[in-house]
Enzyme design. Structure first.
Site, PDB file in Angstrom:
ATOM      1  N   PRO A   1       0.822  -1.214   0.000  1.00  0.00           N
ATOM      2  CA  PRO A   1       0.000   0.000   0.000  1.00  0.00           C
ATOM      3  C   PRO A   1       0.854   1.261   0.000  1.00  0.00           C
ATOM      4  O   PRO A   1       0.364   2.338  -0.332  1.00  0.00           O
ATOM      5  CB  PRO A   1      -0.827  -0.098   1.282  1.00  0.00           C
ATOM      6  CG  PRO A   1      -0.436  -1.343   1.972  1.00  0.00           C
ATOM      7  CD  PRO A   1       0.619  -2.040   1.187  1.00  0.00           C
TER       8      PRO A   1
ATOM      9  N   GLU B   1       2.769  -7.712   8.165  1.00  0.00           N
ATOM     10  CA  GLU B   1       3.079  -6.284   8.004  1.00  0.00           C
ATOM     11  C   GLU B   1       4.010  -6.032   6.822  1.00  0.00           C
ATOM     12  O   GLU B   1       4.526  -4.927   6.655  1.00  0.00           O
ATOM     13  CB  GLU B   1       3.701  -5.724   9.293  1.00  0.00           C
ATOM     14  CG  GLU B   1       2.767  -5.734  10.488  1.00  0.00           C
ATOM     15  CD  GLU B   1       1.438  -5.031  10.207  1.00  0.00           C
ATOM     16  OE1 GLU B   1       1.441  -3.981   9.566  1.00  0.00           O
ATOM     17  OE2 GLU B   1       0.392  -5.582  10.616  1.00  0.00           O
TER      18      GLU B   1
ATOM     19  N   ARG C   1      -3.658  -8.399 -20.650  1.00  0.00           N
ATOM     20  CA  ARG C   1      -4.554  -8.039 -21.757  1.00  0.00           C
ATOM     21  C   ARG C   1      -3.915  -7.049 -22.731  1.00  0.00           C
ATOM     22  O   ARG C   1      -4.445  -6.814 -23.808  1.00  0.00           O
ATOM     23  CB  ARG C   1      -5.911  -7.533 -21.237  1.00  0.00           C
ATOM     24  CG  ARG C   1      -5.885  -6.242 -20.520  1.00  0.00           C
ATOM     25  CD  ARG C   1      -7.210  -5.976 -19.812  1.00  0.00           C
ATOM     26  NE  ARG C   1      -8.318  -5.679 -20.701  1.00  0.00           N
ATOM     27  CZ  ARG C   1      -8.519  -4.506 -21.301  1.00  0.00           C
ATOM     28  NH1 ARG C   1      -7.670  -3.527 -21.103  1.00  0.00           N
ATOM     29  NH2 ARG C   1      -9.555  -4.311 -22.090  1.00  0.00           N
TER      30      ARG C   1
ATOM     31  N   ASP D   1     -10.199   2.117 -24.282  1.00  0.00           N
ATOM     32  CA  ASP D   1     -10.446   1.916 -22.856  1.00  0.00           C
ATOM     33  C   ASP D   1     -10.234   3.211 -22.085  1.00  0.00           C
ATOM     34  O   ASP D   1      -9.437   4.056 -22.484  1.00  0.00           O
ATOM     35  CB  ASP D   1      -9.433   0.905 -22.266  1.00  0.00           C
ATOM     36  CG  ASP D   1      -9.780  -0.519 -22.613  1.00  0.00           C
ATOM     37  OD1 ASP D   1     -10.936  -0.781 -22.974  1.00  0.00           O
ATOM     38  OD2 ASP D   1      -8.866  -1.364 -22.505  1.00  0.00           O
TER      39      ASP D   1
END
Ligand SMILES: C[S@@+](CC[C@H](N)C(=O)[O-])C[C@H]1O[C@@H](n2cnc3c(N)ncnc32)[C@H](O)[C@@H]1O
Length: 272
Positions: free
Chosen positions: A91, A118, A160, A175
């Site tokens: 994160p 963690e 993709r 897209d």
């Protein structure tokens, strides 16, 4: 492209056998190898974590199994192989964007290190960062229990983009976020048959056969959707991205053009 994933939950990566990625594997376009990190532990309990230095809650993944695993995987490429890019989900990493997906899709080999607890002892990232291209990447501003779901997200977005993986090579051109014309825009609504469903009709322009009008309508829809859902994209867009129709469409939506050419919502200062 070769993809290696090192995890304590190899079964979590089963979806890589399904759908687009699964088919790309079956066709030999993707060589996916999932490894159990515990294979590189040497104690009876196959320990991969320990308490954090400095105290605090949670556990930290030990450096030794990661080091041994990554050394072996890297060496398996042979002396001639171009070194892999190491993708570390966290994160606290750089945001995973379509732009980064495009960049990573050009690498011949990616190694993913989804963690648990963690996270991984920092020295692993430092040690490999000295010798390899290491990317710490976040899939969003929230905290998951582990990096496996982020790996599934990233692999699908990257796969993709590989030549021959999508049935229609043009499919990702329009897209949301696609580099080029859609770089700063979300894709607008899409429709298929029947032309009328539960009293809702498709927009007439889409059956006009007039390619120019259809393209313009799609662009206007993309502008309206982006303005509503992601005004930050409009605000930070390069003014060169807008043609005169875009500018008129944004003004019709209540946006104001600033002196530097960028658009802002009425009464709000544009971030410089
Ligand atoms: C519980 S999280 C650790 C969170 C860490 N203590 C922090 O606050 O940054 C465990 C692992 O899940 C993965 N993870 C969780 N959220 C993620 C996100 N938004 N993007 C990428 N990986 C994530 C990473 O591999 C991370 O090391």
């Amino acid at each position: 492209m070769r993809l290696d994933v090192v995890t304590i939950f190899p079964e979590y990566l089963e979806p890589l056998n399904v759908s687009l990625v699964g088919k790309a594997r079956a066709r030999g376009q993707l060589d996916v190898r999932v490894h159990d990190l515990r294979a590189w532990t040497h104690d009876k309990h196959h320990t991969v974590d320990d308490t954090p230095y400095g105290g605090g809650p949670g556990m930290v993944m030990k450096p030794e199994p990661w080091g041994e695993a990554l050394d072996e995987i890297v060496a398996s490429g042979g002396p001639e192989a171009q070194p892999p890019v190491l993708v570390v989900p966290t994160p606290s990493g750089r945001p995973f964007t379509q732009e980064l997906a495009v960049e990573l899709s050009l690498a011949p080999w990616l190694v993913f290190t989804p963690a648990r607890y963690e996270g991984i002892d920092r020295r692993v990232i430092e040690d490999y960062g000295d010798r390899f291209d290491v990317r710490e990447v976040s899939i969003g501003d929230y905290v998951l229990a582990g990096g496996e779901a982020p790996v599934l997200v990233m692999v699908e977005a990257i796969a993709r983009l590989l030549p021959g993986v999508l049935g229609n090579a043009e499919s990702h051109r329009d897209d949301s976020f696609a580099p080029g014309v859609m770089a700063d825009l979300l894709e607008g609504p899409v429709y298929t048959k029947p032309p009328e469903w539960r009293g809702h009709e498709i927009p007439e322009v889409l059956v006009s056969g007039h390619h120019g009008r259809i393209a313009r309508w799609r662009r206007d829809q993309a502008l309206a959707r982006t303005a509503a859902n992601r005004p930050d994209l409009i605000e930070r867009a390069d003014p060169e991205a807008w043609d005169k129709h875009d500018r008129a469409a944004l003004e019709a939506l209540g946006w104001e053009r600033r002196t530097d050419g960028r658009f802002g919502r009425p009464g709000e200062a544009v971030e410089e």
